[in-house]
Design a protein around this motif. Sequence first.
Motif, PDB file in Angstrom:
ATOM      1  N   TYR A 204       0.711  -1.199  -0.122  1.00  0.00           N
ATOM      2  CA  TYR A 204      -0.072   0.034  -0.235  1.00  0.00           C
ATOM      3  C   TYR A 204       0.893   1.320   0.052  1.00  0.00           C
ATOM      4  CZ  TYR A 204      -3.531  -3.126   1.490  1.00  0.00           C
ATOM      5  OH  TYR A 204      -4.293  -4.601   1.737  1.00  0.00           O
ATOM      6  N   SER A 205       0.314   2.197  -0.768  1.00  0.00           N
ATOM      7  CA  SER A 205       1.091   3.466  -0.586  1.00  0.00           C
ATOM      8  C   SER A 205       0.881   4.377   0.358  1.00  0.00           C
ATOM      9  CB  SER A 205       0.857   4.471  -2.131  1.00  0.00           C
ATOM     10  OG  SER A 205      -0.294   4.505  -2.062  1.00  0.00           O
ATOM     11  N   LEU A 206       1.663   4.997   1.074  1.00  0.00           N
ATOM     12  CA  LEU A 206       1.276   5.777   2.409  1.00  0.00           C
ATOM     13  C   LEU A 206       1.477   7.349   1.921  1.00  0.00           C
ATOM     14  CD1 LEU A 206       2.712   3.815   5.227  1.00  0.00           C
ATOM     15  CD2 LEU A 206       0.274   4.063   4.647  1.00  0.00           C
ATOM     16  N   PRO A 207       0.815   8.352   2.373  1.00  0.00           N
ATOM     17  CA  PRO A 207      -0.280   8.137   3.656  1.00  0.00           C
ATOM     18  C   PRO A 207      -1.648   7.800   3.127  1.00  0.00           C
ATOM     19  CG  PRO A 207       0.087  10.437   3.111  1.00  0.00           C
ATOM     20  CD  PRO A 207       0.910   9.679   1.961  1.00  0.00           C
ATOM     21  N   ASP A 208      -1.955   7.709   1.760  1.00  0.00           N
ATOM     22  CA  ASP A 208      -3.147   7.481   1.209  1.00  0.00           C
ATOM     23  C   ASP A 208      -3.826   5.908   1.377  1.00  0.00           C
ATOM     24  OD1 ASP A 208      -1.854   6.072  -0.859  1.00  0.00           O
ATOM     25  OD2 ASP A 208      -2.195   7.389  -2.213  1.00  0.00           O
ATOM     26  N   GLY A 209      -3.063   5.265   1.271  1.00  0.00           N
ATOM     27  CA  GLY A 209      -3.357   3.550   1.661  1.00  0.00           C
ATOM     28  C   GLY A 209      -3.974   2.842   0.708  1.00  0.00           C
ATOM     29  N   ASP A 210      -3.492   3.491  -0.827  1.00  0.00           N
ATOM     30  CA  ASP A 210      -3.869   2.576  -1.980  1.00  0.00           C
ATOM     31  C   ASP A 210      -3.172   1.421  -2.154  1.00  0.00           C
ATOM     32  OD1 ASP A 210      -5.949   4.884  -2.418  1.00  0.00           O
ATOM     33  OD2 ASP A 210      -4.464   5.863  -3.743  1.00  0.00           O
ATOM     34  N   LEU A 211      -3.985   0.268  -2.699  1.00  0.00           N
ATOM     35  CA  LEU A 211      -3.160  -0.777  -3.027  1.00  0.00           C
ATOM     36  C   LEU A 211      -2.419  -0.698  -4.244  1.00  0.00           C
ATOM     37  CD1 LEU A 211      -2.877  -3.791  -2.393  1.00  0.00           C
ATOM     38  CD2 LEU A 211      -4.745  -4.218  -3.696  1.00  0.00           C
ATOM     39  N   VAL A 212      -1.029  -0.734  -4.219  1.00  0.00           N
ATOM     40  CA  VAL A 212      -0.276  -0.555  -5.395  1.00  0.00           C
ATOM     41  C   VAL A 212       0.285  -1.914  -5.819  1.00  0.00           C
ATOM     42  CG1 VAL A 212       0.236   1.816  -4.878  1.00  0.00           C
ATOM     43  CG2 VAL A 212       1.442   0.209  -4.091  1.00  0.00           C
ATOM     44  N   ASP A 213       0.439  -3.014  -5.144  1.00  0.00           N
ATOM     45  CA  ASP A 213       0.872  -4.142  -5.728  1.00  0.00           C
ATOM     46  C   ASP A 213       0.461  -5.417  -4.785  1.00  0.00           C
ATOM     47  OD1 ASP A 213       2.363  -5.860  -7.400  1.00  0.00           O
ATOM     48  OD2 ASP A 213       4.221  -5.222  -6.419  1.00  0.00           O
ATOM     49  N   ASP A 214       0.520  -6.454  -5.057  1.00  0.00           N
ATOM     50  CA  ASP A 214       0.249  -7.658  -4.613  1.00  0.00           C
ATOM     51  C   ASP A 214       0.999  -8.870  -5.294  1.00  0.00           C
ATOM     52  OD1 ASP A 214      -1.487  -8.266  -6.413  1.00  0.00           O
ATOM     53  OD2 ASP A 214      -2.978  -8.437  -5.437  1.00  0.00           O
ATOM     54  N   VAL A 215       1.340  -9.845  -4.418  1.00  0.00           N
ATOM     55  CA  VAL A 215       1.991 -10.868  -4.960  1.00  0.00           C
ATOM     56  C   VAL A 215       1.408 -12.241  -4.127  1.00  0.00           C
ATOM     57  CG1 VAL A 215       4.099 -10.827  -3.570  1.00  0.00           C
ATOM     58  CG2 VAL A 215       4.294 -12.068  -5.894  1.00  0.00           C
ATOM     59  N   SER A 216       1.366 -13.183  -4.910  1.00  0.00           N
ATOM     60  CA  SER A 216       0.905 -14.547  -4.298  1.00  0.00           C
ATOM     61  C   SER A 216       2.281 -15.367  -4.181  1.00  0.00           C
ATOM     62  CB  SER A 216      -0.005 -15.382  -5.523  1.00  0.00           C
ATOM     63  OG  SER A 216      -0.150 -16.276  -4.771  1.00  0.00           O
TER      64      SER A 216
ATOM     65  N   GLU B  65       9.445  -0.291  -7.867  1.00  0.00           N
ATOM     66  CA  GLU B  65       8.406  -0.681  -6.566  1.00  0.00           C
ATOM     67  C   GLU B  65       7.468  -2.008  -6.826  1.00  0.00           C
ATOM     68  OE1 GLU B  65       7.012   3.284  -5.155  1.00  0.00           O
ATOM     69  OE2 GLU B  65       9.133   4.000  -4.755  1.00  0.00           O
ATOM     70  N   LYS B  66       7.544  -2.765  -7.938  1.00  0.00           N
ATOM     71  CA  LYS B  66       6.786  -3.770  -8.046  1.00  0.00           C
ATOM     72  C   LYS B  66       7.566  -4.706  -7.797  1.00  0.00           C
ATOM     73  CE  LYS B  66       2.945  -1.912  -9.876  1.00  0.00           C
ATOM     74  NZ  LYS B  66       1.865  -1.725  -9.282  1.00  0.00           N
ATOM     75  N   ILE B  67       6.762  -5.900  -7.012  1.00  0.00           N
ATOM     76  CA  ILE B  67       7.596  -7.274  -6.407  1.00  0.00           C
ATOM     77  C   ILE B  67       7.364  -8.165  -7.720  1.00  0.00           C
ATOM     78  CG2 ILE B  67       7.180  -9.212  -5.077  1.00  0.00           C
ATOM     79  CD1 ILE B  67       5.624  -7.296  -3.367  1.00  0.00           C
ATOM     80  N   ASN B  68       8.626  -8.681  -8.087  1.00  0.00           N
ATOM     81  CA  ASN B  68       8.636  -9.646  -9.199  1.00  0.00           C
ATOM     82  C   ASN B  68       7.732 -10.909  -8.729  1.00  0.00           C
ATOM     83  OD1 ASN B  68       9.332 -11.681 -11.078  1.00  0.00           O
ATOM     84  ND2 ASN B  68      11.234 -11.571 -10.855  1.00  0.00           N
ATOM     85  N   GLY B  69       6.984 -11.551  -9.379  1.00  0.00           N
ATOM     86  CA  GLY B  69       6.055 -12.542  -9.227  1.00  0.00           C
ATOM     87  C   GLY B  69       6.393 -13.837  -8.949  1.00  0.00           C
ATOM     88  N   LEU B  70       7.792 -14.114  -9.375  1.00  0.00           N
ATOM     89  CA  LEU B  70       8.508 -15.490  -9.059  1.00  0.00           C
ATOM     90  C   LEU B  70       9.876 -14.935  -8.285  1.00  0.00           C
ATOM     91  CD1 LEU B  70       8.621 -16.804 -12.371  1.00  0.00           C
ATOM     92  CD2 LEU B  70       7.050 -17.665 -10.561  1.00  0.00           C
TER      93      LEU B  70
END
Length: 174
Positions: free
Chosen positions: A71-83, A117-122
């Motif tokens: 999540y980005s701060l201070p706004d709390g927006d979801l910016v990335d997710d990884v399984s 600022e993005k997580i590599n999926g693998l």
Amino acid sequence: SIVAHCGGGGSAATGVMNLITVRIAGEEGEEREDLQISTGDQVGVSLTVVRNPLNGSLKLYVALGSKVNVYSLPDGDLVDDVSIGDNVNVINLNSMCDQLAVGCESGTIKVFSIYEEKINGLPDYVCEGHAKAVCAVAFSPRGNTMVSSAKDGTARVWNKDECTDVLTCSGKDP
């Protein structure tokens, strides 16, 4: 100053919402409202707030079941997710915010690169050796060295995916 915590009831059946609460201190005398982020049916089990040393951006990383949300701060927006593909117990980032270590219930540690600022999926690599769930993981201030501890009573030192030392905790039950 920033304080963040996660928790909740675990499911909708309890009536207790699963939330992340973030308090960011304002200027002296300034009132700021807490940021609350709903995590739905997942309880956050580990979180970390980081400021990227290169661009100054502020991010909140949260372990939720078998995934990590950013999540980005201070706004709390979801910016990335990884399984992650395994239940996550603990997360940590290195000092440059370009690697994420994820300690799993299976005893493995998965290390992911972060680019723009993005997580590599693998995962870049996986550290295997703990016989039980990983409870803590931390990077050294420089380099690829990490330390982890697990419910198997060991702490391990890692150079990338190679275990270079094992420390064993022993004690007698009173």
